[in-house]
Design a protein around this motif. Sequence first.
Motif, PDB file in Angstrom:
ATOM      1  N   ASP A  29       0.797  -1.298   0.173  1.00 22.10           N
ATOM      2  CA  ASP A  29       0.169  -0.036  -0.024  1.00 22.10           C
ATOM      3  C   ASP A  29       0.752   1.093   0.042  1.00 22.10           C
ATOM      4  OD1 ASP A  29      -2.219  -1.638   0.079  1.00 22.10           O
ATOM      5  OD2 ASP A  29      -2.733  -1.151   2.347  1.00 22.10           O
ATOM      6  N   LEU A  30       0.436   2.405  -0.737  1.00 26.19           N
ATOM      7  CA  LEU A  30       1.067   3.498  -0.751  1.00 26.19           C
ATOM      8  C   LEU A  30       0.494   4.549  -0.190  1.00 26.19           C
ATOM      9  CD1 LEU A  30       3.464   5.340  -1.998  1.00 26.19           C
ATOM     10  CD2 LEU A  30       2.259   5.440  -4.199  1.00 26.19           C
ATOM     11  N   TYR A  31       1.121   5.226   0.798  1.00 27.29           N
ATOM     12  CA  TYR A  31       0.192   6.389   1.527  1.00 27.29           C
ATOM     13  C   TYR A  31       0.945   7.654   1.185  1.00 27.29           C
ATOM     14  CZ  TYR A  31      -2.383   3.019   4.525  1.00 27.29           C
ATOM     15  OH  TYR A  31      -3.028   2.346   5.065  1.00 27.29           O
ATOM     16  N   CYS A  32       0.244   8.638   0.810  1.00 28.46           N
ATOM     17  CA  CYS A  32       0.446   9.926   0.161  1.00 28.46           C
ATOM     18  C   CYS A  32       0.119  10.950   1.212  1.00 28.46           C
ATOM     19  CB  CYS A  32      -0.426  10.160  -1.074  1.00 28.46           C
ATOM     20  SG  CYS A  32      -0.194   8.993  -2.533  1.00 28.46           S
ATOM     21  N   MET A  33       1.411  11.500   1.484  1.00 31.10           N
ATOM     22  CA  MET A  33       1.447  12.906   2.585  1.00 31.10           C
ATOM     23  C   MET A  33       1.180  14.262   1.662  1.00 31.10           C
ATOM     24  SD  MET A  33       1.413  11.088   5.265  1.00 31.10           S
ATOM     25  CE  MET A  33       0.556   9.848   4.173  1.00 31.10           C
ATOM     26  N   HIS A  34       0.306  14.930   1.984  1.00 31.04           N
ATOM     27  CA  HIS A  34      -0.223  16.066   1.387  1.00 31.04           C
ATOM     28  C   HIS A  34       0.511  17.372   1.573  1.00 31.04           C
ATOM     29  CE1 HIS A  34      -2.705  18.007   4.530  1.00 31.04           C
ATOM     30  NE2 HIS A  34      -3.202  16.801   4.716  1.00 31.04           N
ATOM     31  N   PRO A  35       0.754  18.339   0.646  1.00 33.62           N
ATOM     32  CA  PRO A  35       1.249  19.584   1.171  1.00 33.62           C
ATOM     33  C   PRO A  35       0.267  20.514   1.943  1.00 33.62           C
ATOM     34  CG  PRO A  35       0.418  19.666  -1.074  1.00 33.62           C
ATOM     35  CD  PRO A  35       0.239  18.117  -0.717  1.00 33.62           C
ATOM     36  N   GLY A  36       0.614  21.280   2.821  1.00 33.61           N
ATOM     37  CA  GLY A  36       0.145  22.361   3.599  1.00 33.61           C
ATOM     38  C   GLY A  36      -0.477  23.269   2.431  1.00 33.61           C
ATOM     39  N   PRO A  37      -1.528  24.134   2.577  1.00 28.71           N
ATOM     40  CA  PRO A  37      -2.538  23.958   3.527  1.00 28.71           C
ATOM     41  C   PRO A  37      -3.738  23.117   2.962  1.00 28.71           C
ATOM     42  CG  PRO A  37      -2.900  26.227   2.457  1.00 28.71           C
ATOM     43  CD  PRO A  37      -1.530  25.408   1.676  1.00 28.71           C
ATOM     44  N   PHE A  38      -3.590  22.262   2.048  1.00 24.89           N
ATOM     45  CA  PHE A  38      -4.602  21.644   1.409  1.00 24.89           C
ATOM     46  C   PHE A  38      -4.840  20.158   2.242  1.00 24.89           C
ATOM     47  CE2 PHE A  38      -2.251  24.162  -1.505  1.00 24.89           C
ATOM     48  CZ  PHE A  38      -3.116  25.259  -2.077  1.00 24.89           C
ATOM     49  N   SER A  39      -5.179  19.287   1.286  1.00 29.76           N
ATOM     50  CA  SER A  39      -5.332  17.862   1.952  1.00 29.76           C
ATOM     51  C   SER A  39      -5.171  16.728   1.130  1.00 29.76           C
ATOM     52  CB  SER A  39      -7.068  17.879   2.511  1.00 29.76           C
ATOM     53  OG  SER A  39      -7.825  17.791   0.900  1.00 29.76           O
ATOM     54  N   GLY A  40      -5.364  15.605   1.235  1.00 30.78           N
ATOM     55  CA  GLY A  40      -5.598  14.573   0.397  1.00 30.78           C
ATOM     56  C   GLY A  40      -6.126  14.909  -1.217  1.00 30.78           C
ATOM     57  N   ILE A  41      -6.894  15.704  -1.034  1.00 30.50           N
ATOM     58  CA  ILE A  41      -7.372  16.087  -2.626  1.00 30.50           C
ATOM     59  C   ILE A  41      -6.255  16.406  -3.198  1.00 30.50           C
ATOM     60  CG2 ILE A  41      -7.542  18.612  -1.919  1.00 30.50           C
ATOM     61  CD1 ILE A  41     -10.347  18.540  -3.211  1.00 30.50           C
ATOM     62  N   ALA A  42      -5.021  16.946  -2.876  1.00 27.82           N
ATOM     63  CA  ALA A  42      -4.009  17.172  -3.715  1.00 27.82           C
ATOM     64  C   ALA A  42      -3.427  15.971  -4.719  1.00 27.82           C
ATOM     65  CB  ALA A  42      -2.694  17.825  -2.863  1.00 27.82           C
ATOM     66  N   ASN A  53      -1.110  -1.727  -9.368  1.00 27.18           N
ATOM     67  CA  ASN A  53      -0.588  -3.150  -8.493  1.00 27.18           C
ATOM     68  C   ASN A  53      -0.633  -2.821  -6.983  1.00 27.18           C
ATOM     69  OD1 ASN A  53       0.852  -3.935 -11.353  1.00 27.18           O
ATOM     70  ND2 ASN A  53      -0.955  -5.256 -10.779  1.00 27.18           N
ATOM     71  N   ARG A  54      -1.216  -1.539  -6.578  1.00 23.50           N
ATOM     72  CA  ARG A  54      -1.094  -1.368  -5.187  1.00 23.50           C
ATOM     73  C   ARG A  54      -2.340  -0.413  -4.843  1.00 23.50           C
ATOM     74  NH1 ARG A  54       3.475   0.570  -7.252  1.00 23.50           N
ATOM     75  NH2 ARG A  54       4.615  -0.174  -5.302  1.00 23.50           N
ATOM     76  N   ARG A  55      -2.804  -0.537  -3.773  1.00 23.53           N
ATOM     77  CA  ARG A  55      -3.837   0.532  -3.253  1.00 23.53           C
ATOM     78  C   ARG A  55      -2.914   1.705  -2.933  1.00 23.53           C
ATOM     79  NH1 ARG A  55      -7.445  -1.360   1.609  1.00 23.53           N
ATOM     80  NH2 ARG A  55      -5.334  -1.556   2.668  1.00 23.53           N
ATOM     81  N   VAL A  56      -3.724   2.890  -3.228  1.00 22.20           N
ATOM     82  CA  VAL A  56      -3.239   4.096  -2.746  1.00 22.20           C
ATOM     83  C   VAL A  56      -3.978   5.142  -1.902  1.00 22.20           C
ATOM     84  CG1 VAL A  56      -2.563   6.490  -3.725  1.00 22.20           C
ATOM     85  CG2 VAL A  56      -2.024   4.402  -5.168  1.00 22.20           C
ATOM     86  N   ILE A  57      -3.558   5.305  -0.844  1.00 20.46           N
ATOM     87  CA  ILE A  57      -4.400   6.033   0.164  1.00 20.46           C
ATOM     88  C   ILE A  57      -3.767   7.478   0.402  1.00 20.46           C
ATOM     89  CG2 ILE A  57      -4.987   6.041   2.596  1.00 20.46           C
ATOM     90  CD1 ILE A  57      -4.000   2.809   1.372  1.00 20.46           C
ATOM     91  N   ALA A  58      -4.633   8.431   0.215  1.00 14.71           N
ATOM     92  CA  ALA A  58      -4.142   9.800   0.744  1.00 14.71           C
ATOM     93  C   ALA A  58      -5.067  10.309   1.909  1.00 14.71           C
ATOM     94  CB  ALA A  58      -4.488  10.614  -0.523  1.00 14.71           C
ATOM     95  N   PRO A  59      -4.486  10.454   3.243  1.00 10.95           N
ATOM     96  CA  PRO A  59      -5.073  10.762   4.279  1.00 10.95           C
ATOM     97  C   PRO A  59      -5.310  12.480   4.447  1.00 10.95           C
ATOM     98  CG  PRO A  59      -3.298   9.456   4.966  1.00 10.95           C
ATOM     99  CD  PRO A  59      -3.223   9.687   3.401  1.00 10.95           C
ATOM    100  N   ASP A  60      -6.056  12.931   5.052  1.00  9.89           N
ATOM    101  CA  ASP A  60      -6.074  14.426   5.566  1.00  9.89           C
ATOM    102  C   ASP A  60      -5.437  14.502   6.974  1.00  9.89           C
ATOM    103  OD1 ASP A  60      -7.496  14.666   3.219  1.00  9.89           O
ATOM    104  OD2 ASP A  60      -9.418  15.059   4.316  1.00  9.89           O
ATOM    105  N   TYR A  61      -4.433  15.418   7.230  1.00 13.31           N
ATOM    106  CA  TYR A  61      -3.793  15.732   8.465  1.00 13.31           C
ATOM    107  C   TYR A  61      -5.090  16.130   9.463  1.00 13.31           C
ATOM    108  CZ  TYR A  61       0.232  16.174   5.650  1.00 13.31           C
ATOM    109  OH  TYR A  61       1.334  15.628   4.922  1.00 13.31           O
ATOM    110  N   PRO A  62      -4.845  15.807  10.591  1.00 12.21           N
ATOM    111  CA  PRO A  62      -6.031  16.364  11.578  1.00 12.21           C
ATOM    112  C   PRO A  62      -6.098  18.001  11.448  1.00 12.21           C
ATOM    113  CG  PRO A  62      -4.646  15.029  13.047  1.00 12.21           C
ATOM    114  CD  PRO A  62      -3.960  15.127  11.317  1.00 12.21           C
ATOM    115  N   GLY A  63      -7.030  18.672  11.472  1.00 15.99           N
ATOM    116  CA  GLY A  63      -7.449  19.979  11.122  1.00 15.99           C
ATOM    117  C   GLY A  63      -7.392  20.323   9.629  1.00 15.99           C
ATOM    118  N   TYR A  64      -7.205  19.417   8.771  1.00 12.73           N
ATOM    119  CA  TYR A  64      -7.384  19.960   7.254  1.00 12.73           C
ATOM    120  C   TYR A  64      -8.399  18.592   6.596  1.00 12.73           C
ATOM    121  CZ  TYR A  64      -3.428  22.744   7.436  1.00 12.73           C
ATOM    122  OH  TYR A  64      -2.740  23.862   7.899  1.00 12.73           O
ATOM    123  N   GLY A  65      -8.894  19.203   5.524  1.00 10.53           N
ATOM    124  CA  GLY A  65      -9.883  18.505   4.778  1.00 10.53           C
ATOM    125  C   GLY A  65     -10.963  17.980   5.677  1.00 10.53           C
TER     126      GLY A  65
END
Length: 267
Positions: A29-42, A53-65
């Motif tokens: 699994d590949l986790y994507c860490m987003h830039p501020g001040p946005f969210s996983g929407i980036a 051939n992999r799941r991709v997950i983009a979380p939102d930091y606490p306080g964002y998105g």
Amino acid sequence: MIRKGYSDGPFGQVHWRMMEAQGAATKSDLYCMHPGPFSGIAYTNIMPHLALNRRVIAPDYPGYGGSDPFKEHPSIEEYAHAIFAVVKDLSGDTPIDLTGFHTGNLVAGEMAVTDPSSINRLAFVDVPAFDAETSAKYRSMAAQPFEISDDKECLAKPWNRGVTSRISEQGPARAIEMFAEQLRAGRNMHTAFDAAFTYDVYDRLPQITHACLVLGTQSDLLDATRWAGANIPNATFVERLDIEKGVLDQNAEATAKEILTFLDGVD
């Protein structure tokens, strides 16, 4: 198709986006860490290029998105702690891969230093690796609360960041989407910058022991990214000056190819 969900974290619920693997899920699994001040929407435009051939997950930091609100002065360490809760929920004890962009590199790097056995490989793109003096200068400029008023001029800075600087390469629809996503954080729009510019990058990043791609594009962070490439012990530095803007959008395919070539070729 990208689906959305929530995981319980140490600071409230953490919102995430997930794209299932295209083809057999044979890769980590590949986790994507987003830039501020946005969210996983980036990452929504690059996720289809990464999900081979992999799941991709983009979380939102606490306080964002879509994540729960958080405090005014969070830390990169707390963001990392919150994202590990998502990893535990979605990936269990299976080691994962990480990628980051701008501030997201610091969160990914902290995760690798904090719990190295949980991480396989990392891919950094445009790293804000600044010394203490430079970080303090940028903190005073960028890490200020968003002062909300009944004067539309209060929207000038997020408008310039989300629309004016992006519309030429992203188009109006995506630019407005990114503008609006900033506003979800309200007064605490600045907190990811505060966390980034109080983080001891020069101490923490050289502690990463994993194989790590450091990808530098034609941006204001190029020199800082070169420092990261030279000071992360097992880093492979790749410079792509032909990628100038829209790293996760108009140049998503080229960026994803560099990331996957590294992640899939380290064995």
